[in-house]
Design a protein around this motif. Structure first.
Motif, PDB file in Angstrom:
ATOM      1  N   ASP A   7       0.832  -1.207   0.000  1.00  0.00           N
ATOM      2  CA  ASP A   7       0.000   0.000   0.000  1.00  0.00           C
ATOM      3  C   ASP A   7       0.871   1.262   0.000  1.00  0.00           C
ATOM      4  O   ASP A   7       0.488   2.287  -0.558  1.00  0.00           O
ATOM      5  CB  ASP A   7      -0.915   0.025   1.237  1.00  0.00           C
ATOM      6  CG  ASP A   7      -2.012  -1.014   1.156  1.00  0.00           C
ATOM      7  OD1 ASP A   7      -2.642  -1.123   0.091  1.00  0.00           O
ATOM      8  OD2 ASP A   7      -2.226  -1.723   2.149  1.00  0.00           O
ATOM      9  N   TYR A   8       2.022   1.183   0.632  1.00  0.00           N
ATOM     10  CA  TYR A   8       2.913   2.342   0.744  1.00  0.00           C
ATOM     11  C   TYR A   8       3.863   2.463  -0.447  1.00  0.00           C
ATOM     12  O   TYR A   8       4.345   3.551  -0.731  1.00  0.00           O
ATOM     13  CB  TYR A   8       3.727   2.254   2.042  1.00  0.00           C
ATOM     14  CG  TYR A   8       2.907   2.532   3.276  1.00  0.00           C
ATOM     15  CD1 TYR A   8       2.817   3.814   3.805  1.00  0.00           C
ATOM     16  CD2 TYR A   8       2.201   1.517   3.909  1.00  0.00           C
ATOM     17  CE1 TYR A   8       2.061   4.081   4.924  1.00  0.00           C
ATOM     18  CE2 TYR A   8       1.445   1.768   5.039  1.00  0.00           C
ATOM     19  CZ  TYR A   8       1.377   3.052   5.542  1.00  0.00           C
ATOM     20  OH  TYR A   8       0.614   3.305   6.656  1.00  0.00           O
ATOM     21  N   HIS A   9       4.128   1.362  -1.129  1.00  0.00           N
ATOM     22  CA  HIS A   9       5.119   1.350  -2.213  1.00  0.00           C
ATOM     23  C   HIS A   9       4.725   2.337  -3.318  1.00  0.00           C
ATOM     24  O   HIS A   9       3.652   2.243  -3.900  1.00  0.00           O
ATOM     25  CB  HIS A   9       5.272  -0.059  -2.789  1.00  0.00           C
ATOM     26  CG  HIS A   9       6.341  -0.153  -3.817  1.00  0.00           C
ATOM     27  ND1 HIS A   9       7.677  -0.078  -3.504  1.00  0.00           N
ATOM     28  CD2 HIS A   9       6.277  -0.288  -5.173  1.00  0.00           C
ATOM     29  CE1 HIS A   9       8.379  -0.166  -4.616  1.00  0.00           C
ATOM     30  NE2 HIS A   9       7.569  -0.297  -5.642  1.00  0.00           N
ATOM     31  N   GLY A  10       5.611   3.295  -3.572  1.00  0.00           N
ATOM     32  CA  GLY A  10       5.386   4.268  -4.634  1.00  0.00           C
ATOM     33  C   GLY A  10       4.283   5.278  -4.346  1.00  0.00           C
ATOM     34  O   GLY A  10       3.871   6.011  -5.240  1.00  0.00           O
ATOM     35  N   SER A  11       3.820   5.340  -3.111  1.00  0.00           N
ATOM     36  CA  SER A  11       2.694   6.217  -2.772  1.00  0.00           C
ATOM     37  C   SER A  11       3.114   7.661  -2.531  1.00  0.00           C
ATOM     38  O   SER A  11       2.296   8.570  -2.584  1.00  0.00           O
ATOM     39  CB  SER A  11       1.990   5.707  -1.512  1.00  0.00           C
ATOM     40  OG  SER A  11       2.833   5.897  -0.377  1.00  0.00           O
ATOM     41  N   GLY A  12       4.403   7.857  -2.215  1.00  0.00           N
ATOM     42  CA  GLY A  12       4.850   9.192  -1.839  1.00  0.00           C
ATOM     43  C   GLY A  12       4.672   9.479  -0.364  1.00  0.00           C
ATOM     44  O   GLY A  12       5.036  10.551   0.113  1.00  0.00           O
ATOM     45  N   TYR A  13       4.120   8.527   0.392  1.00  0.00           N
ATOM     46  CA  TYR A  13       3.939   8.687   1.842  1.00  0.00           C
ATOM     47  C   TYR A  13       4.917   7.812   2.596  1.00  0.00           C
ATOM     48  O   TYR A  13       5.238   6.701   2.178  1.00  0.00           O
ATOM     49  CB  TYR A  13       2.506   8.323   2.259  1.00  0.00           C
ATOM     50  CG  TYR A  13       1.510   9.400   1.941  1.00  0.00           C
ATOM     51  CD1 TYR A  13       1.203  10.387   2.870  1.00  0.00           C
ATOM     52  CD2 TYR A  13       0.891   9.454   0.700  1.00  0.00           C
ATOM     53  CE1 TYR A  13       0.295  11.384   2.578  1.00  0.00           C
ATOM     54  CE2 TYR A  13      -0.017  10.459   0.391  1.00  0.00           C
ATOM     55  CZ  TYR A  13      -0.307  11.421   1.332  1.00  0.00           C
ATOM     56  OH  TYR A  13      -1.195  12.416   1.035  1.00  0.00           O
ATOM     57  N   ASP A  14       5.378   8.314   3.733  1.00  0.00           N
ATOM     58  CA  ASP A  14       6.216   7.540   4.640  1.00  0.00           C
ATOM     59  C   ASP A  14       5.343   6.691   5.547  1.00  0.00           C
ATOM     60  O   ASP A  14       4.164   6.994   5.756  1.00  0.00           O
ATOM     61  CB  ASP A  14       7.038   8.474   5.537  1.00  0.00           C
ATOM     62  CG  ASP A  14       8.252   9.058   4.834  1.00  0.00           C
ATOM     63  OD1 ASP A  14       8.410   8.846   3.616  1.00  0.00           O
ATOM     64  OD2 ASP A  14       9.044   9.742   5.519  1.00  0.00           O
ATOM     65  N   ARG A  15       5.962   5.667   6.116  1.00  0.00           N
ATOM     66  CA  ARG A  15       5.298   4.878   7.149  1.00  0.00           C
ATOM     67  C   ARG A  15       5.622   5.556   8.484  1.00  0.00           C
ATOM     68  O   ARG A  15       6.698   5.369   9.048  1.00  0.00           O
ATOM     69  CB  ARG A  15       5.786   3.429   7.111  1.00  0.00           C
ATOM     70  CG  ARG A  15       5.420   2.741   5.808  1.00  0.00           C
ATOM     71  CD  ARG A  15       5.739   1.261   5.804  1.00  0.00           C
ATOM     72  NE  ARG A  15       7.123   0.934   6.045  1.00  0.00           N
ATOM     73  CZ  ARG A  15       8.045   0.788   5.100  1.00  0.00           C
ATOM     74  NH1 ARG A  15       7.720   0.959   3.826  1.00  0.00           N
ATOM     75  NH2 ARG A  15       9.274   0.474   5.409  1.00  0.00           N
ATOM     76  N   GLY A  16       4.684   6.358   8.972  1.00  0.00           N
ATOM     77  CA  GLY A  16       4.894   7.166  10.170  1.00  0.00           C
ATOM     78  C   GLY A  16       4.533   6.416  11.437  1.00  0.00           C
ATOM     79  O   GLY A  16       3.396   5.993  11.611  1.00  0.00           O
ATOM     80  N   GLN A  83      -9.223  10.581   1.808  1.00  0.00           N
ATOM     81  CA  GLN A  83      -8.157  10.156   0.904  1.00  0.00           C
ATOM     82  C   GLN A  83      -7.622   8.826   1.412  1.00  0.00           C
ATOM     83  O   GLN A  83      -7.500   8.622   2.629  1.00  0.00           O
ATOM     84  CB  GLN A  83      -7.017  11.167   0.893  1.00  0.00           C
ATOM     85  CG  GLN A  83      -7.272  12.402   0.074  1.00  0.00           C
ATOM     86  CD  GLN A  83      -5.985  13.207  -0.008  1.00  0.00           C
ATOM     87  OE1 GLN A  83      -5.544  13.781   0.974  1.00  0.00           O
ATOM     88  NE2 GLN A  83      -5.384  13.240  -1.193  1.00  0.00           N
ATOM     89  N   THR A  84      -7.310   7.934   0.468  1.00  0.00           N
ATOM     90  CA  THR A  84      -6.764   6.645   0.861  1.00  0.00           C
ATOM     91  C   THR A  84      -5.488   6.347   0.097  1.00  0.00           C
ATOM     92  O   THR A  84      -5.140   7.051  -0.856  1.00  0.00           O
ATOM     93  CB  THR A  84      -7.784   5.503   0.615  1.00  0.00           C
ATOM     94  OG1 THR A  84      -8.088   5.453  -0.775  1.00  0.00           O
ATOM     95  CG2 THR A  84      -9.046   5.697   1.429  1.00  0.00           C
ATOM     96  N   LEU A  85      -4.845   5.281   0.516  1.00  0.00           N
ATOM     97  CA  LEU A  85      -3.530   4.920   0.010  1.00  0.00           C
ATOM     98  C   LEU A  85      -3.531   3.458  -0.427  1.00  0.00           C
ATOM     99  O   LEU A  85      -3.976   2.586   0.327  1.00  0.00           O
ATOM    100  CB  LEU A  85      -2.544   5.122   1.159  1.00  0.00           C
ATOM    101  CG  LEU A  85      -1.083   4.823   0.996  1.00  0.00           C
ATOM    102  CD1 LEU A  85      -0.417   5.980   0.274  1.00  0.00           C
ATOM    103  CD2 LEU A  85      -0.464   4.657   2.358  1.00  0.00           C
ATOM    104  N   GLY A  86      -3.051   3.192  -1.623  1.00  0.00           N
ATOM    105  CA  GLY A  86      -2.807   1.827  -2.078  1.00  0.00           C
ATOM    106  C   GLY A  86      -4.036   0.978  -2.301  1.00  0.00           C
ATOM    107  O   GLY A  86      -5.165   1.414  -2.096  1.00  0.00           O
ATOM    108  N   PRO A  87      -3.794  -0.287  -2.706  1.00  0.00           N
ATOM    109  CA  PRO A  87      -4.891  -1.218  -2.987  1.00  0.00           C
ATOM    110  C   PRO A  87      -5.750  -1.522  -1.763  1.00  0.00           C
ATOM    111  O   PRO A  87      -6.921  -1.864  -1.890  1.00  0.00           O
ATOM    112  CB  PRO A  87      -4.183  -2.493  -3.470  1.00  0.00           C
ATOM    113  CG  PRO A  87      -2.771  -2.130  -3.715  1.00  0.00           C
ATOM    114  CD  PRO A  87      -2.488  -0.864  -3.005  1.00  0.00           C
ATOM    115  N   GLY A  88      -5.162  -1.387  -0.562  1.00  0.00           N
ATOM    116  CA  GLY A  88      -5.915  -1.647   0.670  1.00  0.00           C
ATOM    117  C   GLY A  88      -6.746  -0.468   1.126  1.00  0.00           C
ATOM    118  O   GLY A  88      -7.440  -0.546   2.131  1.00  0.00           O
TER     119      GLY A  88
END
Length: 195
Positions: A7-16, A83-88
């Motif tokens: 979900d995070y890969h290539g999203s432009g967001y960090d895992r905070g 807003q959501t992130l990735g396939p999940g």
């Protein structure tokens, strides 16, 4: 719903991190802090800058007082489409926050940070935070204590942000020069001699 690394890969967001790995007491706990259940999407500017500064400020506060209670979480804007992130479809928080209770003080307060490309963090009361995110991090505390803001440490500069600020490479190189190192040693020597 379950978050995945994809979900995070290539999203432009960090895992905070909500609980920073640096606050954990041992290697096993530090490793567990990287579980995605302890992580929300944060902009790189927030995660590597102001949020790290908040974590450092709270860590310093705990070191000074010996014990503080910290509750951390994300906040979402109910007035905007999520807003959501990735396939999940991982929800992206509008803010992240840390609420602190210092039993020695005694006092409470909260850091609230916008999860944007140009993040801003503010210090506020736990009562105001509760109105904002509809979560009371300290339900057992009296309302008057949550309405006041303790004397909270300022948000520290992130070491990452400092090392990546424009022009810092030249400054760091200058500080490592032989002449500057000699001057610093001479200054320290003279300060010790004046005691």
């Amino acid at each position: 719903m379950q978050a995945m690394l994809s979900d995070y890969h290539g999203s432009g967001y960090d895992r905070g991190h909500m609980t920073p790995s640096g606050d954990e007491p041992d290697t096993s706990s530090q490793n567990q802090s990287f579980l995605l259940s302890n992580i929300v999407p944060q902009t790189a500017a927030l995660n590597r800058g102001a949020w790290e500064g908040v974590e450092s400020a709270v860590r310093g506060w705990a070191d000074q007082e010996g014990e503080v209670f910290v509750v951390t979480g994300p906040g979402y804007n109910p007035d905007e489409a999520q807003q959501t992130l990735g396939p999940g479809h991982i929800p992206i928080p509008a803010i992240t926050w840390k609420a602190i209770y210092d039993p020695v003080g005694p006092g409470t307060g909260a850091y609230v940070c916008l999860n944007t490309a140009k993040p801003v963090c503010k210090i506020t009361s736990v009562a105001m935070l509760t109105q904002l995110v509809h979560i009371d991090p300290f339900p057992a505390l009296p309302e008057h204590l949550k309405a006041q803001i303790a004397s909270m440490p300022p948000i520290r500069q992130s070491p990452y942000a400092l090392s990546h600020r424009a022009g810092n490479e030249k400054l760091q190189k200058n500080w490592k020069s032989v002449a500057v190192q000699k001057a610093l040693k001479a200054l320290l020597h003279s300060l010790r001699g004046n005691r």
